[in-house]
Design an enzyme around this catalytic site. Structure first.
Site, PDB file in Angstrom:
ATOM      1  N   HIS A   1       0.574  -1.217   0.099  1.00 48.37           N
ATOM      2  CA  HIS A   1       0.061   0.008  -0.226  1.00 48.37           C
ATOM      3  C   HIS A   1       0.869   1.562  -0.153  1.00 48.37           C
ATOM      4  O   HIS A   1       1.728   1.437   0.643  1.00 48.37           O
ATOM      5  CB  HIS A   1      -1.175  -0.168   0.870  1.00 48.37           C
ATOM      6  CG  HIS A   1      -0.569  -0.234   2.546  1.00 48.37           C
ATOM      7  ND1 HIS A   1       0.107  -1.455   2.985  1.00 48.37           N
ATOM      8  CD2 HIS A   1      -0.061   1.015   3.267  1.00 48.37           C
ATOM      9  CE1 HIS A   1       0.338  -0.969   3.873  1.00 48.37           C
ATOM     10  NE2 HIS A   1       0.422   0.446   4.641  1.00 48.37           N
TER      11      HIS A   1
ATOM     12  N   HIS B   1       0.445   4.988   1.354  1.00 45.89           N
ATOM     13  CA  HIS B   1       0.617   5.875   1.918  1.00 45.89           C
ATOM     14  C   HIS B   1       0.641   7.094   1.187  1.00 45.89           C
ATOM     15  O   HIS B   1       1.277   7.502   1.388  1.00 45.89           O
ATOM     16  CB  HIS B   1       0.955   6.665   3.426  1.00 45.89           C
ATOM     17  CG  HIS B   1       0.988   5.264   4.055  1.00 45.89           C
ATOM     18  ND1 HIS B   1      -0.088   5.490   5.386  1.00 45.89           N
ATOM     19  CD2 HIS B   1       1.826   3.835   4.347  1.00 45.89           C
ATOM     20  CE1 HIS B   1       0.283   4.152   6.141  1.00 45.89           C
ATOM     21  NE2 HIS B   1       1.310   3.513   5.138  1.00 45.89           N
TER      22      HIS B   1
END
Length: 141
Positions: A100, A102
């Protein structure tokens, strides 16, 4: 999908999440532990453990979605800047083992309490840069 992965659950709709953008390959949703107001996570829908595991096409798609989100943070939330961060491995602060990014809006006011974990502008030893750079250049050639 990984049944133990909370991000896979958000993608599948079996775990709660506030989705802000989605396409065939990626999903962007609000971070439940935001660093600043508007902090978004962007994930590939296909489970990949980390940066070293993700296929190049999924990485590209995730980065494109992160760029779209960053623009919205500036245009809609009035962010003064944006940090894009990936943590790869537990020792690099990764806590959810589904790749992922941010996308963290930055503000010049009290909404933003983040500080850098190092001091920019402090030059490294020139010989060390040459040594490490040479090793990396050899490994990447």
């Amino acid at each position: 999908m990984n049944e133990q992965c909370v991000f896979c659950g958000i993608v599948a709709g079996t775990a709660p999440g506030v989705t802000v953008a989605e396409d065939d390959t990626t999903q962007a949703f609000m971070d439940i532990n935001p660093a600043t107001p508007g902090h978004v996570l962007v994930v590939p829908k296909q489970h990949s453990r980390d940066l070293l595991d993700i296929p190049a096409d999924d990485l590209s798609a995730t980065t494109r979605t992160a760029q779209r989100v960053a623009r919205a943070l500036v245009d809609e939330l009035g962010a003064d800047g944006v940090n894009l961060l990936n943590c790869c491995g537990a020792d690099a602060w990764q806590t959810v083992f589904h790749f992922h990014l941010h996308v963290t809006p930055r503000y010049r006011d009290a909404r933003d309490q983040l500080t850098l974990p190092w001091t920019p502008g402090v030059a490294a030893d020139a010989q060390e840069l040459r040594d490490v750079g040479g090793r990396l250049a050899t490994a990447l050639s």
